[in-house]
Design an enzyme around this catalytic site. Structure first.
Site, PDB file in Angstrom:
ATOM      1  N   LYS A  79       0.839  -1.192   0.000  1.00 38.08           N
ATOM      2  CA  LYS A  79       0.000   0.000   0.000  1.00 38.08           C
ATOM      3  C   LYS A  79       0.876   1.244   0.000  1.00 38.08           C
ATOM      4  O   LYS A  79       1.891   1.309   0.717  1.00 38.08           O
ATOM      5  CB  LYS A  79      -0.894  -0.020   1.241  1.00 38.08           C
ATOM      6  CG  LYS A  79      -1.901   1.110   1.335  1.00 38.08           C
ATOM      7  CD  LYS A  79      -2.789   0.916   2.565  1.00 38.08           C
ATOM      8  CE  LYS A  79      -3.875   1.953   2.679  1.00 38.08           C
ATOM      9  NZ  LYS A  79      -4.776   1.700   3.829  1.00 38.08           N
ATOM     10  N   SER A 149      -9.439   1.527   3.091  1.00 41.07           N
ATOM     11  CA  SER A 149      -8.638   2.301   2.169  1.00 41.07           C
ATOM     12  C   SER A 149      -7.569   1.490   1.448  1.00 41.07           C
ATOM     13  O   SER A 149      -6.908   1.995   0.542  1.00 41.07           O
ATOM     14  CB  SER A 149      -7.951   3.444   2.931  1.00 41.07           C
ATOM     15  OG  SER A 149      -7.075   2.919   3.925  1.00 41.07           O
ATOM     16  N   SER A 173      -9.781  -0.782   7.151  1.00 46.47           N
ATOM     17  CA  SER A 173      -9.224  -0.573   5.816  1.00 46.47           C
ATOM     18  C   SER A 173      -8.494  -1.764   5.226  1.00 46.47           C
ATOM     19  O   SER A 173      -8.140  -1.746   4.041  1.00 46.47           O
ATOM     20  CB  SER A 173      -8.292   0.646   5.822  1.00 46.47           C
ATOM     21  OG  SER A 173      -9.040   1.826   5.962  1.00 46.47           O
TER      22      SER A 173
END
Length: 473
Positions: A79, A149, A173
């Site tokens: 990420k 996210s 997330s």
């Protein structure tokens, strides 16, 4: 089967036995990236030559007898909040234009030491402040949200453009996009995985964890990244644990809490039915089901937002004042709202968190873990802003997705999302297992046992591609 379709553990076995080269695996994943990434948008950037060079180095090391373990030569996504030396950490934001990380984050360094091969940095909702990752499309249906996210990480794993990935989880997330894309997502105990070198959203709620295709794969990644780091003030000094689940699926004597309140309130009927069927499978494996009341449920939302909003605003204080126009509107509004929150609200949220932790500790003395839905509804259509429930209640999409995942962030307990089927539209459904602090081994054992009751499924993009073809006709 193409190498990109292999699970981490299967690919590791093939590499160890010299039946598969890390170069072949990397080439297969990169071919998959070229084919599906334009439709999905999971990655901020992919540097193919860097991937191939790292794969060749892994192959040479393994051929020379320097095999580092199960992650050696395995393609991964990180990420884009996670620093890798010399690469941008964009946080999917214009605010970070021109940024380059000066050093590896702790988790990136540990994965590099384990021999994993970085495919690229995956998209996040801007600065992880959202639950949809709008620039990324769902791996099963590109017309729907990926979840956030850590949407890019989940989609990359589901689509076969990474064998595993790391995400972060502040209010769900990791688990939300895992559930919406049909992969496994683990939010570890707060402090188990160091966050040094990881861009923060809310320091007291942030976690780092794996997204994988199987529970066994999650255990392998967790073993590589867990462990104390004094540079993270919340990092726990814990002895090494054995996370890898064994082959035994017998759950006799295990007490699994099934919530009477909160977790099945305002949940899509298909989601509830799939999760209850999965809980029934755990009972069939020998577990004893125990009804539990979720404590302080009415305080979950105000506590989550009362902690996260002011902490996020404090982190962004300088850039919010100097370059506010560079933030996306949804994130800027939340950050500006944090400037208006009184200190007393933050202190009350801290007190509420303390009480909630105490009450969850009490509940988890009576059961070994809790099983519940990971999200109340499958992936909504891109651009959809609200959900209308059967009782007429209208709920913001972000509020709906965070609602069932936030308790584990507030209390710091570990939580695992496991795929448990699909709705009639073919969209994945996830079950969430929540355990005691540092109870990852048990969660992984139970999740793995459940997994053995279901046939393995292929990569998600086969379905998505078929839908795109049909739509084009």
């Amino acid at each position: 089967m193409q190498p990109s379709e292999l699970t981490l553990s299967a690919a590791a076995d093939e590499i160890r036995a010299r039946r598969l080269s890390p170069v072949e695996l990397a080439d297969s994943v990169l071919e998959r990236v070229e084919r599906v990434e334009p439709h999905l948008g999971a990655y901020v950037t992919v540097r193919a030559e860097r991937v191939r060079r790292a794969a060749r180095e892994a192959a040479d090391d393994i051929a020379a007898g320097r095999h580092r373990g199960p992650l050696h030569g395995i393609p991964m996504g990180l990420k884009d909040l996670i620093d890798v030396a010399g690469l941008p950490t964009s946080a999917s934001s214009r605010v970070r234009s021109g940024h380059r990380a000066p050093a590896d984050s702790t988790v990136a360094a540990r994965l590099s030491d384990a021999g994993a091969v970085l495919v690229g940095k995956t998209h996040t909702h801007e600065f992880a402040y959202g639950l949809t990752t709008p620039q990324t499309r769902n791996a099963w249906d590109p017309g729907r949200v990926a979840g956030g996210s850590s949407g890019g990480s989940a989609v990359a794993v589901a689509a076969g453009t990474a064998t595993f990935a790391l995400g972060t989880d502040t209010g769900g997330s990791i688990r939300v996009p895992a559930a919406l894309n049909g992969v496994v997502g683990l939010k570890p105990t707060y402090g188990l995985v160091p966050r040094h070198g990881v861009t923060s959203l809310s320091w007291s709620l942030d976690h780092v964890g794996p997204l994988t295709r199987t529970v066994e794969d999650a255990a392998l990644v967790l073993a590589a990244v867990a462990g104390h780091d004094p540079r993270d003030s919340a990092s726990l000094a814990t002895p090494p644990a054995r996370y890898l689940p064994g082959p035994d699926t017998d759950l006799t004597g295990l007490r699994i809490g099934v919530p009477r309140t909160y977790y099945f309130d305002r949940v899509d009927p298909e989601v509830e039915a799939a999760v209850r069927r999965a809980i029934g499978q755990l009972e069939a494996l020998g577990a004893r089901l125990v009804d539990v009341e979720i404590p302080m449920a009415r305080y979950v939302k105000p506590t989550q937002w009362g902690l996260m909003v002011p902490e996020a605003t404090a982190y962004h204080e300088d850039t919010l004042r100097t370059v506010p126009e560079l933030y996306q509107d949804d994130v800027r509004v939340l950050l500006e709202a944090g400037e208006l929150m009184p200190a007393g609200d933050y202190l009350r949220a801290q007190r509420s968190r303390t009480l909630m932790r105490q009450e969850w500790e009490r509940v988890l003395r009576d059961v070994d873990l809790i099983a519940a839905p990971a999200v109340p509804v499958t992936a909504v259509e891109a651009g959809q802003e609200a959900i209308t429930w059967a009782d007429g209640t209208v709920e913001d999409v972000a509020d709906a997705y965070v609602r069932l995942s936030a308790p584990a962030n507030i209390t710091g307990v570990p939580a695992l999302s496991v795929p448990v089927g699909h709705d009639t539209a073919g969209l994945p459904i996830g079950m969430q297992l929540l355990g005691r602090p540092l109870g990852e081994s048990l969660l992984l054992r139970v999740g793995h046992a459940y997994e053995q009751t279901r046939p393995a499924h292929g990569l998600a993009t086969a379905t998505a591609a078929a839908r795109q073809t049909a739509a084009a006709r």
